[in-house]
Design a protein around this motif. Sequence first.
Motif, PDB file in Angstrom:
ATOM      1  N   PHE A 167      45.019  49.271  36.073  1.00  0.00           N
ATOM      2  CA  PHE A 167      45.958  48.632  35.139  1.00  0.00           C
ATOM      3  C   PHE A 167      45.166  47.605  34.320  1.00  0.00           C
ATOM      4  CE2 PHE A 167      49.700  45.344  35.013  1.00  0.00           C
ATOM      5  CZ  PHE A 167      49.900  45.593  33.652  1.00  0.00           C
ATOM      6  N   PRO A 168      44.814  47.933  33.061  1.00  0.00           N
ATOM      7  CA  PRO A 168      44.104  46.958  32.221  1.00  0.00           C
ATOM      8  C   PRO A 168      45.034  45.801  31.836  1.00  0.00           C
ATOM      9  CG  PRO A 168      43.860  49.205  31.365  1.00  0.00           C
ATOM     10  CD  PRO A 168      44.950  49.230  32.373  1.00  0.00           C
ATOM     11  N   VAL A 169      44.515  44.595  31.902  1.00  0.00           N
ATOM     12  CA  VAL A 169      45.314  43.396  31.616  1.00  0.00           C
ATOM     13  C   VAL A 169      44.503  42.386  30.803  1.00  0.00           C
ATOM     14  CG1 VAL A 169      46.780  43.604  33.660  1.00  0.00           C
ATOM     15  CG2 VAL A 169      44.634  42.348  33.817  1.00  0.00           C
ATOM     16  N   GLU A 170      45.152  41.309  30.415  1.00  0.00           N
ATOM     17  CA  GLU A 170      44.533  40.296  29.546  1.00  0.00           C
ATOM     18  C   GLU A 170      43.572  39.406  30.347  1.00  0.00           C
ATOM     19  OE1 GLU A 170      47.705  40.679  30.219  1.00  0.00           O
ATOM     20  OE2 GLU A 170      48.827  41.122  28.389  1.00  0.00           O
ATOM     21  N   GLY A 171      42.525  39.991  30.858  1.00  0.00           N
ATOM     22  CA  GLY A 171      41.518  39.214  31.578  1.00  0.00           C
ATOM     23  C   GLY A 171      41.813  39.099  33.066  1.00  0.00           C
ATOM     24  N   GLY A 172      40.800  38.646  33.790  1.00  0.00           N
ATOM     25  CA  GLY A 172      40.915  38.516  35.237  1.00  0.00           C
ATOM     26  C   GLY A 172      41.964  37.500  35.658  1.00  0.00           C
ATOM     27  N   THR A 173      42.118  36.456  34.856  1.00  0.00           N
ATOM     28  CA  THR A 173      43.085  35.424  35.236  1.00  0.00           C
ATOM     29  C   THR A 173      44.512  35.964  35.145  1.00  0.00           C
ATOM     30  OG1 THR A 173      42.731  34.554  33.013  1.00  0.00           O
ATOM     31  CG2 THR A 173      41.677  33.386  34.790  1.00  0.00           C
ATOM     32  N   ALA A 174      44.796  36.776  34.121  1.00  0.00           N
ATOM     33  CA  ALA A 174      46.122  37.398  34.031  1.00  0.00           C
ATOM     34  C   ALA A 174      46.314  38.335  35.220  1.00  0.00           C
ATOM     35  CB  ALA A 174      46.271  38.165  32.721  1.00  0.00           C
ATOM     36  N   ALA A 175      45.254  39.034  35.583  1.00  0.00           N
ATOM     37  CA  ALA A 175      45.336  39.957  36.720  1.00  0.00           C
ATOM     38  C   ALA A 175      45.821  39.219  37.961  1.00  0.00           C
ATOM     39  CB  ALA A 175      43.969  40.591  36.979  1.00  0.00           C
ATOM     40  N   ILE A 176      45.228  38.067  38.207  1.00  0.00           N
ATOM     41  CA  ILE A 176      45.591  37.303  39.410  1.00  0.00           C
ATOM     42  C   ILE A 176      47.058  36.866  39.354  1.00  0.00           C
ATOM     43  CG2 ILE A 176      45.109  35.173  40.707  1.00  0.00           C
ATOM     44  CD1 ILE A 176      42.889  37.296  40.992  1.00  0.00           C
ATOM     45  N   VAL A 177      47.474  36.393  38.212  1.00  0.00           N
ATOM     46  CA  VAL A 177      48.864  35.942  38.068  1.00  0.00           C
ATOM     47  C   VAL A 177      49.821  37.115  38.312  1.00  0.00           C
ATOM     48  CG1 VAL A 177      50.576  35.074  36.415  1.00  0.00           C
ATOM     49  CG2 VAL A 177      48.309  34.027  36.526  1.00  0.00           C
ATOM     50  N   TYR A 178      49.540  38.256  37.695  1.00  0.00           N
ATOM     51  CA  TYR A 178      50.416  39.426  37.856  1.00  0.00           C
ATOM     52  C   TYR A 178      50.466  39.875  39.321  1.00  0.00           C
ATOM     53  CZ  TYR A 178      50.224  40.055  32.723  1.00  0.00           C
ATOM     54  OH  TYR A 178      50.312  39.889  31.371  1.00  0.00           O
ATOM     55  N   PHE A 363      53.101  50.472  44.111  1.00  0.00           N
ATOM     56  CA  PHE A 363      52.914  49.030  43.902  1.00  0.00           C
ATOM     57  C   PHE A 363      52.242  48.732  42.563  1.00  0.00           C
ATOM     58  CE2 PHE A 363      50.562  44.972  44.801  1.00  0.00           C
ATOM     59  CZ  PHE A 363      51.677  44.164  44.712  1.00  0.00           C
ATOM     60  N   VAL A 364      51.267  49.547  42.177  1.00  0.00           N
ATOM     61  CA  VAL A 364      50.555  49.257  40.927  1.00  0.00           C
ATOM     62  C   VAL A 364      51.498  49.397  39.718  1.00  0.00           C
ATOM     63  CG1 VAL A 364      49.558  51.580  40.565  1.00  0.00           C
ATOM     64  CG2 VAL A 364      48.380  49.575  39.670  1.00  0.00           C
ATOM     65  N   GLU A 365      52.428  50.378  39.778  1.00  0.00           N
ATOM     66  CA  GLU A 365      53.429  50.504  38.710  1.00  0.00           C
ATOM     67  C   GLU A 365      54.376  49.302  38.725  1.00  0.00           C
ATOM     68  OE1 GLU A 365      53.424  52.446  36.205  1.00  0.00           O
ATOM     69  OE2 GLU A 365      51.989  53.918  36.976  1.00  0.00           O
ATOM     70  N   ARG A 366      54.654  48.829  39.914  1.00  0.00           N
ATOM     71  CA  ARG A 366      55.535  47.656  40.024  1.00  0.00           C
ATOM     72  C   ARG A 366      54.876  46.427  39.402  1.00  0.00           C
ATOM     73  NH1 ARG A 366      59.231  48.130  45.397  1.00  0.00           N
ATOM     74  NH2 ARG A 366      59.422  50.394  45.337  1.00  0.00           N
ATOM     75  N   ILE A 367      53.554  46.306  39.599  1.00  0.00           N
ATOM     76  CA  ILE A 367      52.853  45.164  38.989  1.00  0.00           C
ATOM     77  C   ILE A 367      53.000  45.258  37.471  1.00  0.00           C
ATOM     78  CG2 ILE A 367      50.639  43.999  38.630  1.00  0.00           C
ATOM     79  CD1 ILE A 367      49.679  45.004  41.305  1.00  0.00           C
ATOM     80  N   CYS A 368      52.831  46.489  36.955  1.00  0.00           N
ATOM     81  CA  CYS A 368      52.934  46.694  35.511  1.00  0.00           C
ATOM     82  C   CYS A 368      54.350  46.346  35.028  1.00  0.00           C
ATOM     83  CB  CYS A 368      52.561  48.140  35.200  1.00  0.00           C
ATOM     84  SG  CYS A 368      52.617  48.531  33.461  1.00  0.00           S
ATOM     85  N   ALA A 369      55.352  46.827  35.733  1.00  0.00           N
ATOM     86  CA  ALA A 369      56.746  46.536  35.354  1.00  0.00           C
ATOM     87  C   ALA A 369      57.021  45.037  35.459  1.00  0.00           C
ATOM     88  CB  ALA A 369      57.709  47.318  36.238  1.00  0.00           C
ATOM     89  N   ASP A 370      56.573  44.432  36.556  1.00  0.00           N
ATOM     90  CA  ASP A 370      56.805  42.991  36.764  1.00  0.00           C
ATOM     91  C   ASP A 370      56.107  42.147  35.695  1.00  0.00           C
ATOM     92  OD1 ASP A 370      58.296  43.487  39.018  1.00  0.00           O
ATOM     93  OD2 ASP A 370      56.718  42.964  40.449  1.00  0.00           O
ATOM     94  N   SER A 371      55.001  42.667  35.150  1.00  0.00           N
ATOM     95  CA  SER A 371      54.253  41.878  34.159  1.00  0.00           C
ATOM     96  C   SER A 371      55.102  41.651  32.909  1.00  0.00           C
ATOM     97  CB  SER A 371      52.936  42.568  33.795  1.00  0.00           C
ATOM     98  OG  SER A 371      53.167  43.671  32.932  1.00  0.00           O
ATOM     99  N   ARG A 372      56.131  42.469  32.736  1.00  0.00           N
ATOM    100  CA  ARG A 372      57.068  42.249  31.623  1.00  0.00           C
ATOM    101  C   ARG A 372      58.488  42.102  32.171  1.00  0.00           C
ATOM    102  NH1 ARG A 372      52.999  41.301  30.035  1.00  0.00           N
ATOM    103  NH2 ARG A 372      51.864  41.891  28.165  1.00  0.00           N
ATOM    104  N   SER A 373      58.601  41.435  33.310  1.00  0.00           N
ATOM    105  CA  SER A 373      59.904  41.141  33.931  1.00  0.00           C
ATOM    106  C   SER A 373      60.777  42.393  34.081  1.00  0.00           C
ATOM    107  CB  SER A 373      60.662  40.094  33.115  1.00  0.00           C
ATOM    108  OG  SER A 373      59.878  38.941  32.994  1.00  0.00           O
ATOM    109  N   ILE A 374      60.164  43.518  34.372  1.00  0.00           N
ATOM    110  CA  ILE A 374      60.808  44.823  34.587  1.00  0.00           C
ATOM    111  C   ILE A 374      61.567  45.314  33.349  1.00  0.00           C
ATOM    112  CG2 ILE A 374      62.258  46.272  36.071  1.00  0.00           C
ATOM    113  CD1 ILE A 374      61.842  44.245  38.315  1.00  0.00           C
ATOM    114  N   GLY A 375      62.466  44.511  32.837  1.00  0.00           N
ATOM    115  CA  GLY A 375      63.317  44.929  31.728  1.00  0.00           C
ATOM    116  C   GLY A 375      62.526  45.406  30.519  1.00  0.00           C
ATOM    117  N   LEU A 376      61.357  44.828  30.313  1.00  0.00           N
ATOM    118  CA  LEU A 376      60.564  45.186  29.139  1.00  0.00           C
ATOM    119  C   LEU A 376      59.394  46.102  29.509  1.00  0.00           C
ATOM    120  CD1 LEU A 376      60.677  41.678  27.447  1.00  0.00           C
ATOM    121  CD2 LEU A 376      62.196  43.626  27.083  1.00  0.00           C
TER     122      LEU A 376
END
Length: 532
Positions: A167-178, A363-376
């Motif tokens: 799951f590519p994200v906005e840097g390592g720090t975003a990865a940790i937060v997600y 779980f990895v899809e859930r991280i992706c969904a959660d990164s935009r509060s699921i709804g988005l």
Amino acid sequence: MITKSFERKLEKLGAFEISFDMLKLSEKNEKHLKFLNAGRGNPNWINTLGRLAFARLMEFGVSECKRTLDKGDLAGYVDSNGIEERYNAFLNRDDEVDVFLKKIVEYSVDHLDLDKKSLILELTNGIIGNNYPVPSRCLENTEHIINAFLQSILYGKANLRKNTKVFPVEGGTAAIVYIFDSLKHNGLLNDGDRIAINTPVFTPYIQIPRLSNFDLAEVYLQAREENQWHIPDSEFEKLLDPSVKAFFLVNPSNPGSRSLTDETLEQLRKVVVKRPDLIIITDDVYGTFVNGFRTVYSVCPRNTILVYSYSKLYGVTGWRLGVIAINEDNVFDELIKKLPEKKKKELESDYSIVTFNPSEMGFVERICADSRSIGLYHTSGLSTPQQIMMVLFSMTHLVLENEKDQYIEACKEITAIRYHNLMSTLGLPEDNSDSNAKYYTLIDIYQLAETNYDKNFATWLRNEFEEIDFLLHLAKEDGVVLMEGVGFGATPGTVRISEANLEDNDYKEIANRIISLLKEYYEKYTKEKKKL
Ligand SMILES: *Cc1c(COP(=O)(O)O)cnc(C)c1O
């Protein structure tokens, strides 16, 4: 004036904030010396090939869009028909960047079994960026390429690229937060749970309030100087305690700059046999700075969430390029299935707005969904040009196949030269073992005082002054900014010097100014001793 009360106030701030205050002092330093900020880890080098390829690919993309509509600055979209032929025709045989763009396609077809047309379309559409990322988690060919890259630089001999989801994200720090958000949302970590962390560690990580809720502070796996900043095996026993739900590590460490040794990895593997439910999160951003690096993910693939960032290696902190990688066969999916019925029902309801079969959502899809509060979820995913930029940097390495990557070698050489300049001028022994990334160096000022003078002086320095005093004076008088180590969880008196962001010779200068300031303290000490 630097007063004790000012120093005490400052010590309550995070290391990065303290550093900010010291910058101001340092720029107007009293001796009017060249201002040297070795506090930050931002590299002062960049990778050129990946960037030039990006620009060239953009030109191709625009020429493609003009084929379908061309009115001044307005163009259409990319037409897939015959795009492979046009891609080849667009690229010159005698231009280095164009040749690279040809090679990446050849490599992907020959070694990764990717479809030529599908790849060229993905690169072209991706760089133009006129559609939402689909699939949201990661573009398809991009995922194969990032996986091949991670395989080559991080996994050692473990063959994991085909079973890893990225799951590519906005840097390592975003990865940790997600990751922590999703672990929490999915009930895999709960308030009050204990998390082990390897210290000293990157301060912002200690400061994530989400982590504080997890009672993070309780289990530190301490790496100490007398151990060359490696974690002693005995520390791993702490992970056997079932109340420790997760182990969060930076490897190679920041600020210690050491990677786990093969023996330590083996130790961890054994721990996981006894603790099959242990969640491991590893941040491997400095992996390429050591020789023969092996990630914890390669040893414990089922239990580990891997974070990688392109920031340091390719000099792309402004681009925000990082990834989360998780194995298809993982303990997180298993733990979700074992949650109490009530929690499972709640989660099914949460995710049911984006999938027909929420209980099967990995779980990895859930991280992706959660990164935009699921709804988005439908607009989640990293911007496609960023994903293509990652592909291009990954490819600068992959197309070399079994040749040495001269770019990576040059990065290691830069940090090694600076480390040598610093340590040899300070008169300290160098650690040239493979596991030393040399991206940062921790120096114990009290230890240096003892080595250069004597124990009584070191004790006096420790007792008479706040820890921050030496660093403040170094900034205010000598124009050198370093980062204090206590905020990182290091022992008092330890300072971090980043080898990433100054000229090679500046490291000799920093060492000289440290030595000369120490001398000033020593003179003060001898004067006071005379008075007694
Ligand atoms: C610099 C650094 C990163 C990189 O973070 P980005 O958000 O990718 O820029 C990640 N982890 C650690 C420990 C770092 O020092």
